[in-house]
Design a protein around this motif. Structure first.
Motif, short mmCIF file in Angstrom:
data_model
loop_
_atom_site.label_atom_id
_atom_site.label_comp_id
_atom_site.label_asym_id
_atom_site.label_seq_id
_atom_site.Cartn_x
_atom_site.Cartn_y
_atom_site.Cartn_z
N CYS A 231 24.89 -9.72 13.17
CA CYS A 231 25.80 -10.76 13.64
C CYS A 231 26.33 -11.57 12.46
O CYS A 231 25.85 -12.69 12.21
CB CYS A 231 25.13 -11.65 14.67
N GLU A 232 27.31 -11.03 11.78
CA GLU A 232 27.85 -11.69 10.60
C GLU A 232 28.43 -13.08 10.90
O GLU A 232 28.16 -14.02 10.16
CB GLU A 232 28.88 -10.80 9.92
N PRO A 233 29.20 -13.25 11.97
CA PRO A 233 29.74 -14.60 12.24
C PRO A 233 28.64 -15.65 12.43
O PRO A 233 28.75 -16.77 11.94
CB PRO A 233 30.55 -14.42 13.52
N CYS A 234 27.57 -15.27 13.11
CA CYS A 234 26.45 -16.21 13.31
C CYS A 234 25.77 -16.53 11.98
O CYS A 234 25.39 -17.68 11.73
CB CYS A 234 25.44 -15.63 14.29
N ALA A 235 25.59 -15.53 11.14
CA ALA A 235 24.94 -15.73 9.84
C ALA A 235 25.78 -16.65 8.95
O ALA A 235 25.24 -17.55 8.31
CB ALA A 235 24.72 -14.38 9.14
N LEU A 236 27.09 -16.44 8.94
CA LEU A 236 27.97 -17.30 8.13
C LEU A 236 27.97 -18.73 8.65
O LEU A 236 27.96 -19.68 7.87
CB LEU A 236 29.38 -16.72 8.10
N CYS A 237 27.96 -18.89 9.96
CA CYS A 237 27.91 -20.23 10.56
C CYS A 237 26.60 -20.91 10.20
O CYS A 237 26.58 -22.11 9.87
CB CYS A 237 28.05 -20.11 12.07
N GLN A 238 25.50 -20.17 10.23
CA GLN A 238 24.20 -20.73 9.88
C GLN A 238 24.18 -21.19 8.42
O GLN A 238 23.68 -22.27 8.11
CB GLN A 238 23.11 -19.69 10.12
N GLN A 239 24.77 -20.41 7.54
CA GLN A 239 24.81 -20.78 6.13
C GLN A 239 25.66 -22.04 5.93
O GLN A 239 25.29 -22.93 5.16
CB GLN A 239 25.38 -19.63 5.30
N HIS A 240 26.78 -22.13 6.61
CA HIS A 240 27.64 -23.31 6.51
C HIS A 240 26.91 -24.55 7.01
O HIS A 240 26.93 -25.60 6.37
CB HIS A 240 28.93 -23.10 7.31
N ARG A 241 26.21 -24.43 8.14
CA ARG A 241 25.44 -25.56 8.68
C ARG A 241 24.33 -25.98 7.72
O ARG A 241 24.05 -27.17 7.57
CB ARG A 241 24.85 -25.20 10.04
N GLU A 242 23.69 -25.02 7.07
CA GLU A 242 22.62 -25.34 6.12
C GLU A 242 23.16 -26.13 4.94
O GLU A 242 22.57 -27.13 4.52
CB GLU A 242 21.94 -24.06 5.63
#
Length: 99
Positions: free
Chosen positions: A59-70
């Protein structure tokens, strides 16, 4: 943000687009997972519950969102770029947080 300004946003975007074009969007996760690995090393985050590449593959979109939130939770403004954030770069806290 993660590579501390070594690669511009435009360059990263072009590389991502070229990979997407050449592989029919099947291998973009390979490029994006390298940044997740760099971020984990930079902040001392565990590679759990699964490997970085597996997270981006599933799930690339979820992973990128998680990185942005971090990054945002650590007081960095990813939309402003590294130069803006470098002067006030906070001391990284350990562990990935949930919102």
């Amino acid at each position: 943000m993660v590579d501390r300004g070594a690669t511009s946003c435009g360059t990263s975007g072009v590389l991502y687009a070229v990979i997407a074009f050449l592989t029919a969007s099947q291998c973009t996760w390979v490029y994006s997972c390298t940044y997740r690995t760099m971020m984990r090393a930079q902040f001392g985050l565990p590679e759990a519950p699964c490997a970085d590449c597996l997270v981006h593959l599933c799930c690339e979109p979820c992973a990128l969102c998680q990185q942005h939130r971090e990054l945002t939770a650590r007081g960095l403004g990813p939309v402003y770029g590294w130069d803006f954030n470098a002067a006030t770069y906070p001391t990284p806290a350990q562990g990935m947080r949930r919102r």
